[in-house]
Design a protein around this motif. Sequence first.
Motif, PDB file in Angstrom:
ATOM      1  N   ASP A  51      21.534 -28.862 -19.505  1.00 49.66           N
ATOM      2  CA  ASP A  51      22.474 -29.901 -19.955  1.00 49.66           C
ATOM      3  C   ASP A  51      23.535 -29.325 -20.891  1.00 49.66           C
ATOM      4  O   ASP A  51      23.899 -29.936 -21.902  1.00 49.66           O
ATOM      5  CB  ASP A  51      21.724 -31.034 -20.659  1.00 49.66           C
ATOM      6  CG  ASP A  51      20.814 -31.799 -19.711  1.00 49.66           C
ATOM      7  OD1 ASP A  51      21.124 -31.837 -18.509  1.00 49.66           O
ATOM      8  OD2 ASP A  51      19.807 -32.354 -20.179  1.00 49.66           O
ATOM      9  N   PRO A  76      12.219 -31.242 -21.041  1.00 51.09           N
ATOM     10  CA  PRO A  76      13.478 -32.009 -21.000  1.00 51.09           C
ATOM     11  C   PRO A  76      13.450 -33.267 -21.854  1.00 51.09           C
ATOM     12  O   PRO A  76      14.470 -33.631 -22.460  1.00 51.09           O
ATOM     13  CB  PRO A  76      13.628 -32.336 -19.510  1.00 51.09           C
ATOM     14  CG  PRO A  76      12.937 -31.212 -18.809  1.00 51.09           C
ATOM     15  CD  PRO A  76      11.744 -30.913 -19.675  1.00 51.09           C
ATOM     16  N   GLU A  77      12.305 -33.939 -21.944  1.00 47.86           N
ATOM     17  CA  GLU A  77      12.239 -35.147 -22.766  1.00 47.86           C
ATOM     18  C   GLU A  77      12.348 -34.804 -24.246  1.00 47.86           C
ATOM     19  O   GLU A  77      12.971 -35.548 -25.021  1.00 47.86           O
ATOM     20  CB  GLU A  77      10.952 -35.923 -22.502  1.00 47.86           C
ATOM     21  CG  GLU A  77      10.928 -37.281 -23.188  1.00 47.86           C
ATOM     22  CD  GLU A  77       9.754 -38.142 -22.784  1.00 47.86           C
ATOM     23  OE1 GLU A  77       9.660 -39.289 -23.290  1.00 47.86           O
ATOM     24  OE2 GLU A  77       8.931 -37.691 -21.965  1.00 47.86           O
ATOM     25  N   ILE A 123      14.063 -32.335 -25.430  1.00 46.84           N
ATOM     26  CA  ILE A 123      15.476 -32.019 -25.639  1.00 46.84           C
ATOM     27  C   ILE A 123      16.316 -33.290 -25.661  1.00 46.84           C
ATOM     28  O   ILE A 123      17.287 -33.403 -26.429  1.00 46.84           O
ATOM     29  CB  ILE A 123      15.963 -31.041 -24.552  1.00 46.84           C
ATOM     30  CG1 ILE A 123      15.220 -29.705 -24.684  1.00 46.84           C
ATOM     31  CG2 ILE A 123      17.470 -30.818 -24.657  1.00 46.84           C
ATOM     32  CD1 ILE A 123      15.541 -28.713 -23.579  1.00 46.84           C
ATOM     33  N   GLU A 124      15.956 -34.272 -24.833  1.00 52.37           N
ATOM     34  CA  GLU A 124      16.677 -35.545 -24.835  1.00 52.37           C
ATOM     35  C   GLU A 124      16.627 -36.212 -26.205  1.00 52.37           C
ATOM     36  O   GLU A 124      17.610 -36.808 -26.659  1.00 52.37           O
ATOM     37  CB  GLU A 124      16.081 -36.483 -23.780  1.00 52.37           C
ATOM     38  CG  GLU A 124      16.441 -36.133 -22.359  1.00 52.37           C
ATOM     39  CD  GLU A 124      15.774 -37.060 -21.360  1.00 52.37           C
ATOM     40  OE1 GLU A 124      15.192 -38.079 -21.802  1.00 52.37           O
ATOM     41  OE2 GLU A 124      15.833 -36.772 -20.147  1.00 52.37           O
ATOM     42  N   ARG A 125      15.480 -36.123 -26.885  1.00 53.42           N
ATOM     43  CA  ARG A 125      15.366 -36.730 -28.208  1.00 53.42           C
ATOM     44  C   ARG A 125      16.240 -35.989 -29.214  1.00 53.42           C
ATOM     45  O   ARG A 125      16.769 -36.598 -30.151  1.00 53.42           O
ATOM     46  CB  ARG A 125      13.910 -36.737 -28.679  1.00 53.42           C
ATOM     47  CG  ARG A 125      12.957 -37.554 -27.818  1.00 53.42           C
ATOM     48  CD  ARG A 125      13.504 -38.919 -27.476  1.00 53.42           C
ATOM     49  NE  ARG A 125      13.860 -39.675 -28.672  1.00 53.42           N
ATOM     50  CZ  ARG A 125      14.683 -40.706 -28.692  1.00 53.42           C
ATOM     51  NH1 ARG A 125      15.283 -41.087 -27.576  1.00 53.42           N
ATOM     52  NH2 ARG A 125      14.935 -41.344 -29.813  1.00 53.42           N
ATOM     53  N   ASP A 142      19.089 -34.644 -28.385  1.00 48.63           N
ATOM     54  CA  ASP A 142      20.427 -35.141 -28.037  1.00 48.63           C
ATOM     55  C   ASP A 142      20.678 -36.513 -28.646  1.00 48.63           C
ATOM     56  O   ASP A 142      21.821 -36.872 -28.953  1.00 48.63           O
ATOM     57  CB  ASP A 142      20.582 -35.221 -26.515  1.00 48.63           C
ATOM     58  CG  ASP A 142      20.634 -33.859 -25.850  1.00 48.63           C
ATOM     59  OD1 ASP A 142      20.902 -32.872 -26.563  1.00 48.63           O
ATOM     60  OD2 ASP A 142      20.396 -33.788 -24.629  1.00 48.63           O
ATOM     61  N   ALA A 143      19.601 -37.290 -28.831  1.00 49.76           N
ATOM     62  CA  ALA A 143      19.735 -38.643 -29.367  1.00 49.76           C
ATOM     63  C   ALA A 143      19.814 -38.675 -30.884  1.00 49.76           C
ATOM     64  O   ALA A 143      19.942 -39.751 -31.481  1.00 49.76           O
ATOM     65  CB  ALA A 143      18.571 -39.516 -28.896  1.00 49.76           C
TER      66      ALA A 143
END
Length: 243
Positions: A3, A101-102, A104-106, A108-109
């Motif tokens: 990403d 990935p999850e 990393i998503e956090r 990003d949030a």
Amino acid sequence: MIDGKRVLIIMPAWNEADGVADVIKEVHTTLPGADILVVDDGSGDDTAAVARRAGATVMRLPYNLGVGGAMRAGYRYASDRSYDVTVQVDADGQHDPRDVPELIERLDAGADLVVGARFAGTGAYDARGPRRWAMLVLAFWLSRMSKTRLTDVTSGFRASGRDLIDVFARWYPVEYLGDTVESTIAVVRAGYRVEQVPVAIRPRAAGTPSQSPLKAGLYLGRIGMILLLSLSRSSLGPKRKGT
């Protein structure tokens, strides 16, 4: 790249020659955009050679420092090379790279540190006796300090963003037991945002865990001391940028 971010998987390893190649291959297959650094923590076997043949970059430490020392070395490597994200993944195969990935998503949030939590409703991981008691006490206090629900502050499956990579490269506790706890307490007190993602922990791919009643008791005592010292210090480790 994942990403648009440069991601480094840091894999501390001590005498994991029997299983580390399979773990590296799984990470490469699952996360082809990530780089892998195996920090060979003074192993007495062929961990370093096996990891290189499997396609990882390997950093060899001259003697066994423990997970904290290995991780500090890994963070320095990541900071020097300007990685955006680091994820600690154990070399024994218990951490599932499909969960990365999850995490990393956090980040990003808006989180600074994301913990893969074993006691958050996913999987069947169980800890008993003094170790479990310590985990419950720590989870209670860290949840209060961070003002968010944290159920597993001893987990080594963790993702860090750029700010904390630079912090941990300069400061990361090197005690064999307690590095995850002390670092989490420190970043919470410094104002960083810590979150968790439920994960399922798998059986070890190879080798045997170094657990015993004596070590469990020592673990409980050490964690208690770390908590008391960390809460009593006016300044501990990192300071959030701008504070």
